[in-house]
Design a protein around this motif. Structure first.
Motif, PDB file in Angstrom:
ATOM      1  N   VAL A 284       3.091 -12.770   3.077  1.00 26.01           N
ATOM      2  CA  VAL A 284       3.995 -12.791   2.029  1.00 26.01           C
ATOM      3  C   VAL A 284       4.135 -11.452   1.287  1.00 26.01           C
ATOM      4  O   VAL A 284       4.922 -11.180   0.648  1.00 26.01           O
ATOM      5  CB  VAL A 284       3.463 -14.258   0.889  1.00 26.01           C
ATOM      6  N   LEU A 285       2.706 -11.059   1.055  1.00 26.97           N
ATOM      7  CA  LEU A 285       2.824  -9.735   0.143  1.00 26.97           C
ATOM      8  C   LEU A 285       3.336  -8.627   0.969  1.00 26.97           C
ATOM      9  O   LEU A 285       4.152  -7.704   0.238  1.00 26.97           O
ATOM     10  CB  LEU A 285       1.264  -9.236  -0.121  1.00 26.97           C
ATOM     11  N   TYR A 286       3.278  -8.581   2.121  1.00 20.66           N
ATOM     12  CA  TYR A 286       3.746  -7.364   2.733  1.00 20.66           C
ATOM     13  C   TYR A 286       5.057  -7.409   3.652  1.00 20.66           C
ATOM     14  O   TYR A 286       5.148  -6.762   4.630  1.00 20.66           O
ATOM     15  CB  TYR A 286       2.549  -6.716   3.486  1.00 20.66           C
ATOM     16  N   ARG A 287       5.583  -8.638   3.782  1.00 18.95           N
ATOM     17  CA  ARG A 287       7.075  -8.768   4.201  1.00 18.95           C
ATOM     18  C   ARG A 287       8.086  -7.796   3.788  1.00 18.95           C
ATOM     19  O   ARG A 287       7.854  -7.098   2.896  1.00 18.95           O
ATOM     20  CB  ARG A 287       7.496 -10.014   3.879  1.00 18.95           C
ATOM     21  N   PRO A 288       9.206  -7.488   4.626  1.00 20.71           N
ATOM     22  CA  PRO A 288      10.185  -6.880   4.290  1.00 20.71           C
ATOM     23  C   PRO A 288      10.738  -7.364   3.155  1.00 20.71           C
ATOM     24  O   PRO A 288      10.892  -8.604   2.842  1.00 20.71           O
ATOM     25  CB  PRO A 288      10.975  -6.643   5.578  1.00 20.71           C
ATOM     26  N   GLY A 289      11.046  -6.474   1.974  1.00 20.63           N
ATOM     27  CA  GLY A 289      11.670  -7.002   1.061  1.00 20.63           C
ATOM     28  C   GLY A 289      10.808  -7.826  -0.103  1.00 20.63           C
ATOM     29  O   GLY A 289      11.219  -8.460  -0.962  1.00 20.63           O
ATOM     30  N   GLY A 290       9.437  -7.467   0.439  1.00 19.99           N
ATOM     31  CA  GLY A 290       8.670  -8.128  -0.592  1.00 19.99           C
ATOM     32  C   GLY A 290       8.301  -7.292  -1.969  1.00 19.99           C
ATOM     33  O   GLY A 290       8.980  -6.575  -2.249  1.00 19.99           O
ATOM     34  N   LEU A 291       7.088  -7.560  -2.547  1.00 19.03           N
ATOM     35  CA  LEU A 291       6.890  -6.784  -3.713  1.00 19.03           C
ATOM     36  C   LEU A 291       6.587  -5.404  -3.352  1.00 19.03           C
ATOM     37  O   LEU A 291       5.846  -4.951  -2.510  1.00 19.03           O
ATOM     38  CB  LEU A 291       5.343  -7.388  -4.357  1.00 19.03           C
ATOM     39  N   LYS A 292       6.897  -4.552  -4.317  1.00 18.46           N
ATOM     40  CA  LYS A 292       6.930  -3.031  -4.322  1.00 18.46           C
ATOM     41  C   LYS A 292       5.413  -2.403  -4.904  1.00 18.46           C
ATOM     42  O   LYS A 292       5.396  -2.216  -5.879  1.00 18.46           O
ATOM     43  CB  LYS A 292       8.177  -2.544  -5.000  1.00 18.46           C
ATOM     44  N   LEU A 293       4.469  -2.677  -4.203  1.00 18.50           N
ATOM     45  CA  LEU A 293       3.162  -2.536  -4.594  1.00 18.50           C
ATOM     46  C   LEU A 293       2.790  -1.060  -4.008  1.00 18.50           C
ATOM     47  O   LEU A 293       3.058  -0.724  -2.921  1.00 18.50           O
ATOM     48  CB  LEU A 293       2.195  -3.433  -4.029  1.00 18.50           C
ATOM     49  N   GLU A 294       2.268  -0.199  -5.101  1.00 19.02           N
ATOM     50  CA  GLU A 294       1.560   1.223  -4.984  1.00 19.02           C
ATOM     51  C   GLU A 294       0.285   1.106  -5.451  1.00 19.02           C
ATOM     52  O   GLU A 294       0.030   0.684  -6.364  1.00 19.02           O
ATOM     53  CB  GLU A 294       2.594   2.265  -5.386  1.00 19.02           C
ATOM     54  N   LEU A 295      -0.637   1.683  -4.868  1.00 23.78           N
ATOM     55  CA  LEU A 295      -2.067   2.061  -5.370  1.00 23.78           C
ATOM     56  C   LEU A 295      -1.826   3.087  -6.657  1.00 23.78           C
ATOM     57  O   LEU A 295      -1.139   3.880  -6.712  1.00 23.78           O
ATOM     58  CB  LEU A 295      -2.987   2.940  -4.176  1.00 23.78           C
ATOM     59  N   PHE A 296      -2.645   2.565  -7.587  1.00 23.91           N
ATOM     60  CA  PHE A 296      -2.740   3.391  -8.936  1.00 23.91           C
ATOM     61  C   PHE A 296      -4.342   3.736  -8.849  1.00 23.91           C
ATOM     62  O   PHE A 296      -5.172   2.721  -9.323  1.00 23.91           O
ATOM     63  CB  PHE A 296      -2.168   2.546  -9.870  1.00 23.91           C
ATOM     64  N   GLU A 297      -4.499   5.076  -9.018  1.00 26.34           N
ATOM     65  CA  GLU A 297      -5.807   5.549  -9.759  1.00 26.34           C
ATOM     66  C   GLU A 297      -7.131   4.717  -8.683  1.00 26.34           C
ATOM     67  O   GLU A 297      -8.077   4.268  -9.013  1.00 26.34           O
ATOM     68  CB  GLU A 297      -6.125   5.271 -10.947  1.00 26.34           C
ATOM     69  N   THR A 298      -6.799   4.603  -7.447  1.00 34.91           N
ATOM     70  CA  THR A 298      -7.573   3.891  -6.525  1.00 34.91           C
ATOM     71  C   THR A 298      -8.017   4.849  -5.310  1.00 34.91           C
ATOM     72  O   THR A 298      -7.058   5.404  -4.775  1.00 34.91           O
ATOM     73  CB  THR A 298      -7.108   2.631  -6.124  1.00 34.91           C
ATOM     74  N   GLN A 299      -9.225   4.833  -4.819  1.00 36.08           N
ATOM     75  CA  GLN A 299      -9.595   5.564  -3.823  1.00 36.08           C
ATOM     76  C   GLN A 299     -10.491   4.663  -2.862  1.00 36.08           C
ATOM     77  O   GLN A 299     -10.775   3.623  -3.182  1.00 36.08           O
ATOM     78  CB  GLN A 299     -10.531   6.814  -3.965  1.00 36.08           C
ATOM     79  N   GLU A 300     -10.749   5.229  -1.682  1.00 33.79           N
ATOM     80  CA  GLU A 300     -11.336   4.595  -0.600  1.00 33.79           C
ATOM     81  C   GLU A 300     -12.741   3.916  -1.204  1.00 33.79           C
ATOM     82  O   GLU A 300     -13.128   2.842  -0.767  1.00 33.79           O
ATOM     83  CB  GLU A 300     -11.614   5.399   0.646  1.00 33.79           C
ATOM     84  N   SER A 301     -13.194   4.936  -2.010  1.00 34.66           N
ATOM     85  CA  SER A 301     -14.843   4.384  -2.233  1.00 34.66           C
ATOM     86  C   SER A 301     -14.737   3.220  -3.208  1.00 34.66           C
ATOM     87  O   SER A 301     -15.782   2.521  -3.568  1.00 34.66           O
ATOM     88  CB  SER A 301     -15.331   5.498  -3.198  1.00 34.66           C
ATOM     89  N   ASP A 302     -13.501   2.654  -3.687  1.00 30.79           N
ATOM     90  CA  ASP A 302     -13.229   1.506  -4.442  1.00 30.79           C
ATOM     91  C   ASP A 302     -13.514   0.130  -3.604  1.00 30.79           C
ATOM     92  O   ASP A 302     -13.179  -0.994  -4.181  1.00 30.79           O
ATOM     93  CB  ASP A 302     -12.099   1.278  -5.337  1.00 30.79           C
ATOM     94  N   VAL A 303     -13.421   0.318  -2.195  1.00 31.07           N
ATOM     95  CA  VAL A 303     -13.348  -0.770  -1.403  1.00 31.07           C
ATOM     96  C   VAL A 303     -14.781  -0.716  -0.467  1.00 31.07           C
ATOM     97  O   VAL A 303     -15.084  -1.781   0.205  1.00 31.07           O
ATOM     98  CB  VAL A 303     -12.049  -1.038  -0.659  1.00 31.07           C
ATOM     99  N   THR A 304     -15.051   0.441  -0.331  1.00 32.25           N
ATOM    100  CA  THR A 304     -15.990   0.763   0.953  1.00 32.25           C
ATOM    101  C   THR A 304     -17.443   0.005   0.399  1.00 32.25           C
ATOM    102  O   THR A 304     -17.753   0.360  -0.756  1.00 32.25           O
ATOM    103  CB  THR A 304     -16.373   2.123   1.252  1.00 32.25           C
TER     104      THR A 304
END
Length: 266
Positions: free
Chosen positions: A214-234
């Motif tokens: 649902v989130l990443y289907r064509p025409g879905g929400l236009k989401l972009e990362l903001f002030e986030t880097q890989e260390s925020d999930v690693t």
């Protein structure tokens, strides 16, 4: 809320026993537990409230953490997002008028590969899970482990074994495409294995497939990362579930609207 419900379920069970009437229909897990043959010593309100906390946490935190983790890599890599959108095009063509069927989403190889790689590197429960064989000794290679001996293995160690996974700390969904080596499949244990594996495994997989589609289907929400880097999930800390660096403020995204307005959320 959980304590109130458990107390009400226990009171209902007591009343039915005193009146001789049949207990109420099992409309919840805890009403079922009170009607089971579990010893009364294990049915205290305090004990069951703690069980409710575990059920709630296990059913939300771990899956949410994995969704965060996977979302970062989808949003951080245009090629991953583009390939995923293209694969979802047909299955999600009529959404939301027609909801996707799980059986159709499970046939999408790249979506499945992204989920497997996300589960591999988000680890599920990172902590060592102790186990023991109560009746028989275990033979492991040249070692005999006596019965009753606690042993443990961590999904973190299994999922980052360089002899099984090339570049083990990199998010590479393509490793799960095509003919997957048996050792890779055997080493993927985000839900543990055996009689003590995660009770909510199937529910978690359904949530991952549907939410990501649902989130990443064509025409879905236009989401972009903001002030986030890989260390925020690693993963950097083992708090039963893996968490990133302590100073991380989590994953933040910009939600762009049709007229290029934006709102920020995390």
């Amino acid at each position: 809320m959980a304590t109130d419900h458990i107390a009400a379920a226990k009171e209902s069970k007591t009343k039915s026993e005193l009146s001789g009437q049949a207990p109420a229909v099992h409309t919840s897990l805890f009403r079922h537990i009170f009607s089971s043959d579990i010893p009364p010593s294990e049915l205290s309100i305090e004990r069951l409230t703690k069980e409710a906390e575990v059920l709630l946490g296990a059913g939300t935190v771990s899956t949410g953490r994995t969704l965060d983790f996977i979302s970062y890599y989808i949003l951080a890599d245009r090629n991953i997002r583009k390939r995923l959108e293209e694969e979802l095009n047909e299955a999600m063509a009529d959404y939301p008028r027609v909801l996707p069927k799980l059986v159709d989403l499970e046939k999408l190889d790249y979506l499945k590969a992204i989920i497997k790689e996300g589960l591999r590197l988000s680890y599920g429960v990172m902590h060592r899970l102790p186990r023991c064989s109560p009746d028989h000794a275990i033979q492991y290679k040249k070692w005999t482990i006596p019965r009753g001996t606690a042993i443990g293995m961590s999904s973190y160690l299994m999922h980052t074994d360089p002899t099984v996974f090339a570049k083990p700390y990199e998010f590479i969904p393509d490793r799960w495409l095509g003919e997957v080596p048996a050792q890779m499949a055997q080493s993927l244990v985000p839900f543990s294995r055996g009689s003590r594996q995660c009770l909510g495994m199937n529910l978690a997989m359904v949530e991952l497939y549907i939410v990501l589609a649902v989130l990443y289907r064509p025409g879905g929400l236009k989401l972009e990362l903001f002030e986030t880097q890989e260390s925020d999930v690693t993963p950097a800390h083992d708090f039963l579930i893996p968490l990133p660096r302590l100073k991380s403020t989590g994953i933040k995204v910009v939600l762009r609207e049709g007229d290029d307005r934006e709102s920020k959320c995390n």
